[in-house]
Motif scaffolding. Structure first.
Motif, short mmCIF file in Angstrom:
data_model
loop_
_atom_site.label_atom_id
_atom_site.label_comp_id
_atom_site.label_asym_id
_atom_site.label_seq_id
_atom_site.Cartn_x
_atom_site.Cartn_y
_atom_site.Cartn_z
N ALA B 246 0.85 -1.20 0.00
CA ALA B 246 0.00 0.00 0.00
C ALA B 246 0.88 1.24 0.00
O ALA B 246 0.63 2.21 -0.72
N ASP B 247 1.96 1.21 0.79
CA ASP B 247 2.86 2.35 0.85
C ASP B 247 3.69 2.49 -0.42
O ASP B 247 3.99 3.60 -0.85
N LYS B 249 2.77 1.78 -3.37
CA LYS B 249 1.89 2.38 -4.37
C LYS B 249 1.89 3.90 -4.24
O LYS B 249 1.95 4.63 -5.23
N LYS B 250 1.87 4.37 -2.99
CA LYS B 250 1.92 5.82 -2.77
C LYS B 250 3.24 6.38 -3.25
O LYS B 250 3.29 7.47 -3.83
N MET B 254 3.90 9.20 -6.13
CA MET B 254 4.64 10.45 -5.98
C MET B 254 5.58 10.70 -7.16
O MET B 254 5.62 11.80 -7.71
#
Lengths: 362, 362
Positions: B246-247, B249-250, B254
């Motif tokens: 999930a992180d 993907k962030k 960015m």
């Protein structure tokens, strides 16, 4: 044979609470004494339901009655608890705030926080969990609550958030309010406001322990939380790797700074070793050995235990249910032991009632 | 039999560079043709010494000569390389900047960055490594350089920093300039200045690749680095856990933002599974299965491979020497393969010479 309350109290005054170094009667831990012929019952009010010395204290009480009064008395001991508190936590109804922190990310801080909260609840305490890890909130995934939104109501013009209840604890995550697919480009002040709301605007009710999963490192959220809410103590999570230990040391240093001054409840060594479920005798120290234990010794803070990694070939992680709730294995046991040690440290700290940062350790 | 240069070029014009989709002659990759009777030698100038297709291309050249000219020619092929570049990286002499990032901390980003740099060097490239992980610099420990201070000289009133050389690469870490026992209470602008100095004030000399280990998450350092130096592309490191994915993907989100617009060279899945050195057939998917691969598919970016965890019961981590330099095992092989795939993506990107963020992927 006729026995009296006074005899009972006299006998039990010989039983010392090993952590608090005073006898149970002086500590006002004996209540509800009932005598009916040679039948005696009383309650021992522990300072936490997760007391690791529960069995020891019960045995000591039985022995004291037998030794100082008579072996012929039928003793029934009701081991119960009333969690202690020492200071106003700033959140009404919440007795203790336990911060879980790590210097480095990815050491399993959120896993420890979740299993600590659930372990305390499993032992009988009322527990809340705040996931304040703004840049990587894990609670929604770990508890299988992705996409959930807590109910919010307006009350006298103020928003009240209802924590979500799962597996017997109340929880709120910053992740319930952000888009999991988008980076959170919030700057310091915005983050602080959001985190404070999780404490102040939520209906936590009566809680023995409110566990807070802080972001890794030493940043704005740490300063906000510790300066706004009198945190009872901090649990530091590390893996045995040198790089993780170096960062853990910095994290501990931050809590010990005068401006923050939060007692260190202890160090947990996570991912201490890997054990195949099929070969429980094999311990692979993938990330090093005893790093957390040595760090705790070096900094003279309590060591709260080592948590192994256990997996079988067929497993593949991410069950959406924290391990402490799962069937008994080495991880479950390690997490329950850790929860008891944390509760013990909180009780010791509360009993001393002083704010010196080194109180939890001697 | 008399052969001519023209025949040779004609024959080799049938060999396509599989990644760049053009023939070797058009790409100007054939040089130094020497003919001496039935002996032929020539050089193939690859776009990177770490080219994973090196063997394939050499064979294709030999086959083309045999097929289009004669099987009786004694062919000697000199496979060499000249690393390509596409844009001014902002650091004189540095051809390509490769950023290594992760959404979440503790996924092994620094391990991947170090082994990528060393893997590229092992393949023959000239490589630098900047550890810009301000809150948890790992290079000093990983390379056994704790306590080292790079030499700094004054030149016309400006400070010149000399990178430290170890294991054949040049390196600088923000950790060489901070106290490992103290938290770094620097705010955004100070961090940006410090990181820029690692690029601008250091004597990097001629480098094919400058690998940059960014802090986890999406913060000031990312914005500073990507906006100050035209980064060739970013490698995203994740573990297979849902929370890490999930992180990640962030993090990818960015880099793809318009203001940043750095091509994603691909996703590396670290700690993909654990394999006991004694039981190489056993794969324990401790942190989940295929998470990185699925993420790469989902976001339509290249998958750069899975790196296993390998350990024996006697080992205990933290050797001070990155694994790619150690004796052959599954981790070493996986890291070398990854380095080749990264170099390949950089070459593809440079050959296309466009700045569209999706160029590396088709």
């Amino acid at each position: 044979m006729v026995i009296t309350k006074e005899q009972v109290l006299q006998a039990l005054s010989h039983v010392e609470e090993p952590d608090l170094k005073k006898d149970l009667v002086t500590l006002n831990m004996i209540q509800d004494i009932h005598i009916d012929g040679n039948r005696l019952s009383f309650s021992v009010i522990l300072t936490t339901p997760a007391c690791p010395l529960k069995g020891l204290i019960e045995n000591a009480c039985r022995n004291a009655i037998g030794h100082f009064i008579s072996k012929d008395i039928e003793v029934s001991v009701n081991m119960t608890s009333r969690v202690t508190t020492q200071k106003n936590t700033g959140v009404p109804g919440v007795k203790n705030i336990i911060a879980v922190a790590s210097g480095k990310g990815g050491v399993g801080k959120s896993t420890v926080a979740a299993n600590l909260a659930l372990g305390l609840a499993k032992a009988g305490a009322s527990v809340g969990l705040i996931d304040a890890d703004i840049y990587g909130p894990s609670v929604p995934i770990m508890f299988g609550l992705e996409g959930e939104r807590p109910k919010a109501t307006q009350e006298n013009g103020k928003t009240r958030i209802e924590p979500i209840e799962k597996y017997g604890i109340k929880l709120l995550s910053i992740g319930f309010f952000t888009d999991p697919n988008q980076p959170v480009p919030w700057r310091g002040p915005m983050v602080s406001t959001a985190v404070k709301q999780l404490f102040n605007d939520a209906d936590w009710g009566e809680l023995d322990y409110l566990v807070v999963d802080l972001p890794p490192g030493t940043g704005d959220v740490h300063i906000t939380v510790t300066q706004t809410f009198p945190v009872t103590g901090a649990v530091i999570v590390t893996t045995p790797q040198n790089v993780a230990l170096a960062d853990a040391k910095k994290g501990i240093g931050m809590f010990m700074m005068n401006a923050i001054n939060v007692p260190i409840l202890g160090v947990v060594e996570n991912m201490a070793y890997f054990t195949p479920a099929e070969l429980p005798g094999n311990k692979y120290h993938i990330f090093g050995r005893d790093g957390g234990k040595k760090l705790a010794e070096q900094l003279d803070v309590p060591f709260l235990g080592e948590i192994p990694l256990v997996a079988s070939i067929s497993e593949s992680g991410d069950a959406g249910m924290p391990v402490v709730l799962q069937e008994n294995n080495a991880m479950t046991t390690a997490f329950m032991d850790m929860a008891r040690l944390v509760a013990q440290q909180v009780s010791i700290y509360n009993a001393r009632g002083v704010t010196d940062k080194n109180v939890v350790n001697n």
